[in-house]
Design a protein around this motif. Structure first.
Motif, PDB file in Angstrom:
ATOM      1  N   ASP A   4      46.228  27.175  49.630  1.00  0.00           N
ATOM      2  CA  ASP A   4      46.757  27.915  48.480  1.00  0.00           C
ATOM      3  C   ASP A   4      45.880  27.746  47.250  1.00  0.00           C
ATOM      4  OD1 ASP A   4      49.013  28.707  49.976  1.00  0.00           O
ATOM      5  OD2 ASP A   4      50.049  26.839  49.479  1.00  0.00           O
ATOM      6  N   LEU A   5      45.053  26.703  47.217  1.00  0.00           N
ATOM      7  CA  LEU A   5      44.192  26.468  46.064  1.00  0.00           C
ATOM      8  C   LEU A   5      43.132  27.551  45.922  1.00  0.00           C
ATOM      9  CD1 LEU A   5      43.709  22.627  46.510  1.00  0.00           C
ATOM     10  CD2 LEU A   5      45.295  23.793  44.967  1.00  0.00           C
ATOM     11  N   ILE A   6      42.716  28.137  47.033  1.00  0.00           N
ATOM     12  CA  ILE A   6      41.719  29.209  46.982  1.00  0.00           C
ATOM     13  C   ILE A   6      42.299  30.412  46.245  1.00  0.00           C
ATOM     14  CG2 ILE A   6      40.294  30.763  48.378  1.00  0.00           C
ATOM     15  CD1 ILE A   6      40.475  28.628  50.623  1.00  0.00           C
ATOM     16  N   ARG A   7      43.525  30.775  46.595  1.00  0.00           N
ATOM     17  CA  ARG A   7      44.172  31.912  45.943  1.00  0.00           C
ATOM     18  C   ARG A   7      44.490  31.600  44.484  1.00  0.00           C
ATOM     19  NH1 ARG A   7      49.028  35.503  48.658  1.00  0.00           N
ATOM     20  NH2 ARG A   7      48.984  37.189  47.114  1.00  0.00           N
ATOM     21  N   LEU A   8      44.881  30.367  44.212  1.00  0.00           N
ATOM     22  CA  LEU A   8      45.157  29.982  42.828  1.00  0.00           C
ATOM     23  C   LEU A   8      43.917  30.167  41.968  1.00  0.00           C
ATOM     24  CD1 LEU A   8      47.257  28.628  40.880  1.00  0.00           C
ATOM     25  CD2 LEU A   8      46.111  26.476  41.417  1.00  0.00           C
ATOM     26  N   LYS A   9      42.767  29.725  42.474  1.00  0.00           N
ATOM     27  CA  LYS A   9      41.519  29.858  41.716  1.00  0.00           C
ATOM     28  C   LYS A   9      41.174  31.322  41.474  1.00  0.00           C
ATOM     29  CE  LYS A   9      36.672  28.417  41.825  1.00  0.00           C
ATOM     30  NZ  LYS A   9      36.021  29.738  41.956  1.00  0.00           N
ATOM     31  N   ALA A  10      41.462  32.191  42.462  1.00  0.00           N
ATOM     32  CA  ALA A  10      41.135  33.602  42.323  1.00  0.00           C
ATOM     33  C   ALA A  10      42.091  34.334  41.392  1.00  0.00           C
ATOM     34  CB  ALA A  10      41.149  34.269  43.707  1.00  0.00           C
ATOM     35  N   ASP A  11      43.388  34.031  41.502  1.00  0.00           N
ATOM     36  CA  ASP A  11      44.397  34.806  40.771  1.00  0.00           C
ATOM     37  C   ASP A  11      44.792  34.195  39.432  1.00  0.00           C
ATOM     38  OD1 ASP A  11      44.315  36.336  43.027  1.00  0.00           O
ATOM     39  OD2 ASP A  11      46.396  35.987  43.650  1.00  0.00           O
ATOM     40  N   TYR A  12      44.707  32.882  39.320  1.00  0.00           N
ATOM     41  CA  TYR A  12      45.134  32.192  38.092  1.00  0.00           C
ATOM     42  C   TYR A  12      44.094  31.143  37.717  1.00  0.00           C
ATOM     43  CZ  TYR A  12      49.597  34.386  39.144  1.00  0.00           C
ATOM     44  OH  TYR A  12      50.572  35.307  39.418  1.00  0.00           O
ATOM     45  N   PRO A  13      42.890  31.572  37.353  1.00  0.00           N
ATOM     46  CA  PRO A  13      41.824  30.605  37.062  1.00  0.00           C
ATOM     47  C   PRO A  13      42.186  29.659  35.927  1.00  0.00           C
ATOM     48  CG  PRO A  13      41.219  32.815  36.349  1.00  0.00           C
ATOM     49  CD  PRO A  13      42.434  32.963  37.191  1.00  0.00           C
TER      50      PRO A  13
END
Length: 215
Positions: A193-202
């Protein structure tokens, strides 16, 4: 819009205590830092929704120094989570919140997409339904809104499994309640989930440990 009490079910971001499934990817300290940022985000969105009282229902200790900063502006109340599993803690939080005379929405701190706009939309839907639900892609939910607390929704539930939202819907049907849902969101529970967090909510992933994909 009718007043709705938002109850944020929160753990103090102590290293080794909060978001433990992320520790293998980030380590205890960076995981605690991320948990703090997610909690701050959830609380800010609850306040920005401007629906009514906002309550932090916290663990492990209400009197910890960490929580005092959230009480400075007088817009947040602090309560202690009960002892027991997540169902017990949520049910007692809901029961106590409902005593204030308005519906409640229970939310966690790990779904960044549960923003002020969605909170307002779900509160509006709750005014026309018996309950509302904010499902997430792992099969759980990030929000449960209620006009009354019923043990069926909290007892013998396999928490932290892909069956939670499905079983909650089935139990709402058993109660004969009408409920509304928002679109399926996602939460930050596992290293992937950290990958998506970095992409969507930097802005929530600005720690050095999140500069690249988790190992």
């Amino acid at each position: 819009m009718n007043t709705t009490r938002i109850i944020v079910i929160a753990k103090e971001p102590i290293p080794g205590f909060a978001k433990t499934r992320l520790i293998p990817a980030l380590g205890e300290d960076a995981t605690a830092a991320l948990a703090d940022r997610l909690l701050q985000h959830a609380l800010s969105q609850a306040l920005a929704a401007d629906l009514g009282p906002v309550e932090l229902c916290v663990a492990p200790h209400r009197d910890a120094t960490y929580w005092k900063k959230h009480l400075q502006n007088g817009n947040v109340t602090l309560t202690q989570q009960a002892e027991g599993d997540l169902g017990v803690r949520m049910m007692l939080a809901a029961e106590q919140g409902l005593q204030h005379g308005c519906p409640v929405m229970l939310i966690g701190t790990d779904c960044p997409g549960l923003n002020a706009r969605r909170l307002r939309a779900l509160a509006e839907a709750l005014s026309r339904h018996d309950a509302c639900l904010g499902p997430v892609s792992d099969g759980g939910y990030a929000l449960l809104g209620l006009h009354q607390a019923h043990p069926l929704l909290f007892t013998d539930m396999p928490w932290s499994t892909p069956d939670v939202a499905r079983l909650t819907r089935e139990r709402l049907q058993q109660l004969g309640w009408r409920w509304a849902e928002c679109e399926t969101l996602w939460d930050v529970d596992e290293p992937d989930d950290l990958i998506r967090l970095k992409a969507d909510y930097p802005e929530l992933a600005e720690y050095p440990e999140l500069a690249g994909e988790p190992s």
